[in-house]
Write an enzyme that holds these catalytic residues in place. Structure first.
Site, mmCIF file in Angstrom:
data_model
loop_
_atom_site.group_PDB
_atom_site.id
_atom_site.type_symbol
_atom_site.label_atom_id
_atom_site.label_comp_id
_atom_site.label_asym_id
_atom_site.label_seq_id
_atom_site.Cartn_x
_atom_site.Cartn_y
_atom_site.Cartn_z
ATOM 1 N N ARG A 185 10.590 -0.348 12.240
ATOM 2 C CA ARG A 185 9.216 -0.254 12.733
ATOM 3 C C ARG A 185 9.004 -1.276 13.829
ATOM 4 O O ARG A 185 9.202 -2.473 13.618
ATOM 5 C CB ARG A 185 8.216 -0.489 11.589
ATOM 6 C CG ARG A 185 7.821 0.790 10.916
ATOM 7 C CD ARG A 185 6.793 0.570 9.834
ATOM 8 N NE ARG A 185 5.546 -0.019 10.318
ATOM 9 C CZ ARG A 185 4.427 -0.013 9.611
ATOM 10 N NH1 ARG A 185 4.400 0.549 8.422
ATOM 11 N NH2 ARG A 185 3.333 -0.560 10.092
ATOM 12 N N LYS A 227 0.820 -1.217 0.000
ATOM 13 C CA LYS A 227 0.000 0.000 0.000
ATOM 14 C C LYS A 227 0.851 1.262 0.000
ATOM 15 O O LYS A 227 0.599 2.192 -0.748
ATOM 16 C CB LYS A 227 -0.896 0.068 1.248
ATOM 17 C CG LYS A 227 -1.976 -0.967 1.334
ATOM 18 C CD LYS A 227 -2.949 -0.661 2.474
ATOM 19 C CE LYS A 227 -2.327 -0.629 3.863
ATOM 20 N NZ LYS A 227 -1.931 -1.969 4.373
ATOM 21 N N ARG A 280 -10.303 1.395 7.632
ATOM 22 C CA ARG A 280 -9.935 0.036 8.026
ATOM 23 C C ARG A 280 -11.062 -0.667 8.766
ATOM 24 O O ARG A 280 -10.903 -1.831 9.138
ATOM 25 C CB ARG A 280 -8.728 0.091 8.956
ATOM 26 C CG ARG A 280 -7.395 -0.278 8.278
ATOM 27 C CD ARG A 280 -6.343 -0.115 9.342
ATOM 28 N NE ARG A 280 -5.114 -0.805 9.139
ATOM 29 C CZ ARG A 280 -3.987 -0.241 8.689
ATOM 30 N NH1 ARG A 280 -3.983 1.004 8.286
ATOM 31 N NH2 ARG A 280 -2.879 -0.929 8.630
ATOM 32 N N ARG A 282 10.996 -6.386 5.915
ATOM 33 C CA ARG A 282 10.924 -4.946 6.185
ATOM 34 C C ARG A 282 11.330 -4.660 7.623
ATOM 35 O O ARG A 282 12.004 -3.674 7.900
ATOM 36 C CB ARG A 282 9.500 -4.434 5.920
ATOM 37 C CG ARG A 282 9.375 -2.931 6.111
ATOM 38 C CD ARG A 282 8.010 -2.415 5.698
ATOM 39 N NE ARG A 282 6.987 -2.703 6.689
ATOM 40 C CZ ARG A 282 5.689 -2.435 6.510
ATOM 41 N NH1 ARG A 282 5.266 -1.915 5.379
ATOM 42 N NH2 ARG A 282 4.819 -2.711 7.451
ATOM 43 N N ARG A 333 -1.641 -8.352 13.214
ATOM 44 C CA ARG A 333 -2.132 -7.375 12.227
ATOM 45 C C ARG A 333 -2.855 -8.063 11.078
ATOM 46 O O ARG A 333 -3.840 -7.549 10.560
ATOM 47 C CB ARG A 333 -0.971 -6.519 11.711
ATOM 48 C CG ARG A 333 -0.548 -5.469 12.759
ATOM 49 C CD ARG A 333 0.871 -5.002 12.589
ATOM 50 N NE ARG A 333 1.087 -4.327 11.340
ATOM 51 C CZ ARG A 333 2.253 -4.308 10.693
ATOM 52 N NH1 ARG A 333 3.304 -4.944 11.176
ATOM 53 N NH2 ARG A 333 2.359 -3.651 9.578
HETATM 54 P P1 AMP Z 1 0.100 0.914 8.654
HETATM 55 O O1 AMP Z 1 1.318 1.777 8.510
HETATM 56 O O2 AMP Z 1 -0.979 1.274 7.652
HETATM 57 O O3 AMP Z 1 0.420 -0.553 8.645
HETATM 58 O O4 AMP Z 1 -0.519 1.236 10.098
HETATM 59 C C1 AMP Z 1 0.206 0.984 11.275
HETATM 60 C C2 AMP Z 1 -0.716 0.944 12.482
HETATM 61 O O5 AMP Z 1 -1.390 2.210 12.626
HETATM 62 C C3 AMP Z 1 -1.833 -0.078 12.395
HETATM 63 O O6 AMP Z 1 -1.419 -1.374 12.796
HETATM 64 C C4 AMP Z 1 -2.862 0.532 13.347
HETATM 65 O O7 AMP Z 1 -2.491 0.320 14.705
HETATM 66 C C5 AMP Z 1 -2.727 2.014 13.070
HETATM 67 N N1 AMP Z 1 -3.663 2.486 12.006
HETATM 68 C C6 AMP Z 1 -3.342 2.968 10.775
HETATM 69 N N2 AMP Z 1 -4.438 3.309 10.075
HETATM 70 C C7 AMP Z 1 -5.492 3.017 10.877
HETATM 71 C C8 AMP Z 1 -6.916 3.118 10.724
HETATM 72 N N3 AMP Z 1 -7.480 3.573 9.591
HETATM 73 N N4 AMP Z 1 -7.694 2.727 11.772
HETATM 74 C C9 AMP Z 1 -7.156 2.264 12.911
HETATM 75 N N5 AMP Z 1 -5.843 2.124 13.121
HETATM 76 C C10 AMP Z 1 -5.004 2.494 12.115
#
Ligand code: AMP
Length: 192
Positions: A134, A14, A89, A128, A145
């Site tokens: 991270r 993404k 999400r 990664r 996740r």
């Molecule tokens: P990502 O970088 O998209 O993998 O997001 C990392 C973390 O941020 C996720 O595992 C969630 O804890 C939080 N997060 C990101 N976007 C959302 C969302 N739309 N709703 C809830 N939590 C989010």
């Protein structure tokens, strides 16, 4: 101007594809994970509240995320175009963003679902984790996740399929191959 979002499990690409698409279509790339990590790094009130959920691989509560995103795309300086990544999400987030979009005549043109087999997702995320720093790219959090994605986010595919804006794209192969497939899927769409 294109208003699109990428809907895919962690590790599907993404972030990488979101950045490339935003560049090609000349719109901002908004990644909620990046916005939240920024809040955590700055130790804002939102960041302090979000951190624990993120470290465990859980979703940050809807009210926090919805306010953060709606400020950016439907607030005072509304965006006419964007590529969203990592939002919505949950069904609540999807319904709320549809309501803002409808109220302003700015619903999404396309929802791009990137399809990648689960063993490939885990492989990419572990890799990664070695270089990104991270804290949520470790094997236990990765598994959580993926489970959270299956439970809360996957149902959004049907929501957008029902609205006839879902584009299903094969997310395997090289980065340029996937970008080209997304471009091909967007080609028949009209967005002024
Ligand atoms: P990502 O970088 O998209 O993998 O997001 C990392 C973390 O941020 C996720 O595992 C969630 O804890 C939080 N997060 C990101 N976007 C959302 C969302 N739309 N709703 C809830 N939590 C989010």
């Amino acid at each position: 101007m294109l208003r699109a979002l990428l809907l895919a499990p962690p590790g599907a690409g993404k972030g990488t594809q979101g950045e490339r698409l935003a560049q090609v279509y000349g719109v901002p790339h908004l990644a909620t994970g990046d916005l939240l990590r920024h809040h955590v790094a700055e130790a804002t009130a939102l960041g302090r509240e979000a951190k624990g959920y993120m470290d465990r691989g859980e979703l940050v509560p809807d009210r926090l995320v919805v306010d953060m995103v709606s400020d950016r795309i439907a607030g005072a300086q509304q965006l006419a175009g964007f590529v969203l990544d990592g939002f919505p999400r949950t069904l609540t987030q999807a319904r709320q963003s549809y309501e803002w979009g409808r109220a302003k005549g700015r619903t999404f043109h396309a929802v791009i679902s990137l399809q990648v087999p689960e063993d490939e997702l885990v492989r990419r995320l572990v890799e990664r984790g070695r270089s990104s720093g991270r804290t949520d790219d470790n094997e236990e959090t990765i598994r959580n996740r993926l489970a959270v994605y299956a439970e809360h986010t996957e149902p959004l595919l049907d929501f957008y399929r029902g609205r006839e804006i879902l584009l299903e794209v094969d997310g395997t192969g090289t980065v340029p191959e996937v970008t080209a497939r997304i471009g091909g899927a967007l080609l028949p769409l009209a967005f002024p």
